[in-house]
Design an enzyme around this catalytic site. Structure first.
Site, PDB file in Angstrom:
ATOM      1  N   ASN A   9       0.867  -1.174   0.000  1.00  0.00           N
ATOM      2  CA  ASN A   9       0.000   0.000   0.000  1.00  0.00           C
ATOM      3  C   ASN A   9       0.907   1.228   0.000  1.00  0.00           C
ATOM      4  O   ASN A   9       1.469   1.579   1.034  1.00  0.00           O
ATOM      5  CB  ASN A   9      -0.912  -0.029   1.230  1.00  0.00           C
ATOM      6  N   HIS A  97      -9.719   0.905   4.686  1.00  0.00           N
ATOM      7  CA  HIS A  97      -8.472   1.201   5.395  1.00  0.00           C
ATOM      8  C   HIS A  97      -8.764   2.172   6.548  1.00  0.00           C
ATOM      9  O   HIS A  97      -9.581   3.081   6.403  1.00  0.00           O
ATOM     10  CB  HIS A  97      -7.433   1.794   4.444  1.00  0.00           C
ATOM     11  N   GLU A  99      -7.223   4.637   7.632  1.00  0.00           N
ATOM     12  CA  GLU A  99      -7.015   6.053   7.300  1.00  0.00           C
ATOM     13  C   GLU A  99      -8.234   6.622   6.574  1.00  0.00           C
ATOM     14  O   GLU A  99      -8.577   7.796   6.740  1.00  0.00           O
ATOM     15  CB  GLU A  99      -5.727   6.207   6.471  1.00  0.00           C
TER      16      GLU A  99
END
Ligand code: 13P
Length: 255
Positions: A9, A97, A99
């Site tokens: 990622n 994710h 984030e």
């Protein structure tokens, strides 16, 4: 047998030129992969065309998007749809994710919509889950992660679930240099598999690929990947350099 995967990622890093150099460096030294041991690279959207082209002749290394819209099409400025990704030859998308959940307010119901659109467009999904530090400190991580999985995945049938890869990423370990111990990772991965077995049956759960993410690097990957329920990793910082990412691929191959 379930697939082992190491996924990169890149997050919001690397220019087009830097991304090209990194992929070329990886490909120059790439060990032999196969149907059950694969690599995935998730750059930002602007890299997808270039990365897809660079990986064109490689059967077992795939490109992934880091996100996908929760809407199918229309007036959603700045968004990228699942259909667009599929039409660009992208076979995977990361969804959920931490984030995205934290900084972009992605809710469980939004994630479920994203997953549905991804699957409807034949994208495989790397679904991220994981608890914040206060939940870990209160020893409520098992319940927290089971709830995340139920909210985003339980509306799927068993055939759809097979298009999902789960990535367990404890938030307190992401980008902090503080990785989960191999025992903590194994315990949670076994819990996730057990949870999925309760809903979908043991044979479906047994075939699920469950990745670990959170300060996984070339030093700790061999120990983490040796755990029976850890099927590889989702790697942030250490995926940005060939010299740290290649040993992580090797650790997955040694499993
Ligand atoms: P780090 O490997 O940089 O901790 O990031 C993990 C991650 O968030 C991968 O998606």
């Amino acid at each position: 047998m379930r697939k082992k995967i190491v996924a990169a990622n890149w997050k919001m890093n690397l220019t087009i030129e830097e991304g090209k150099t990194l992929v070329e460096n990886l490909l120059n030294q790439l060990p032999e992969l196969n149907e059950s041991k694969q690599v995935v690279i998730a750059p930002s959207y602007v890299h997808l065309a270039q990365t897809t082209q660079l990986l064109d002749e490689y059967e077992h290394i795939h490109v992934a998007a880091q996100n996908v819209s929760s809407e199918a099409a229309g007036a959603f400025t700045g968004e990228v749809s699942a259909a667009m990704l599929r039409s660009a030859g992208v076979p995977y998308a990361i969804i959920g994710h931490s984030e995205r959940r934290q900084y972009f307010n992605e809710s469980d119901s939004m994630l479920a919509k994203k997953i549905d659109l991804a699957l409807a467009n034949n994208l495989r999904v790397i679904f991220c889950c994981g608890e914040p530090l206060e939940v870990r400190d209160a020893e409520r991580q098992n319940e927290y992660v089971a709830n995340q999985i139920a909210a985003a995945l339980y509306h799927l049938d068993a055939t759809q679930l097979q298009q999902i890869i789960v990535a367990y990423e404890p938030i307190w370990a992401i980008g902090t240099g503080r990785t989960a111990s191999s025992q903590q990772a194994q315990d949670m991965h076994a819990h996730i598999r057990h949870t999925l077995a309760g809903k979908y049956g043991a044979s479906v759960a047994d075939n699920m690929t469950i990745l670990y993410g959170g300060s996984c690097n070339d030093k700790n990957a061999p120990e983490l990947f040796a755990c029976p329920d850890v099927d590889g990793g989702l790697i942030g910082g250490a995926s940005l350099k060939a010299e740290t990412f290649l040993p992580i691929i090797q650790a997955m191959l040694a499993k």
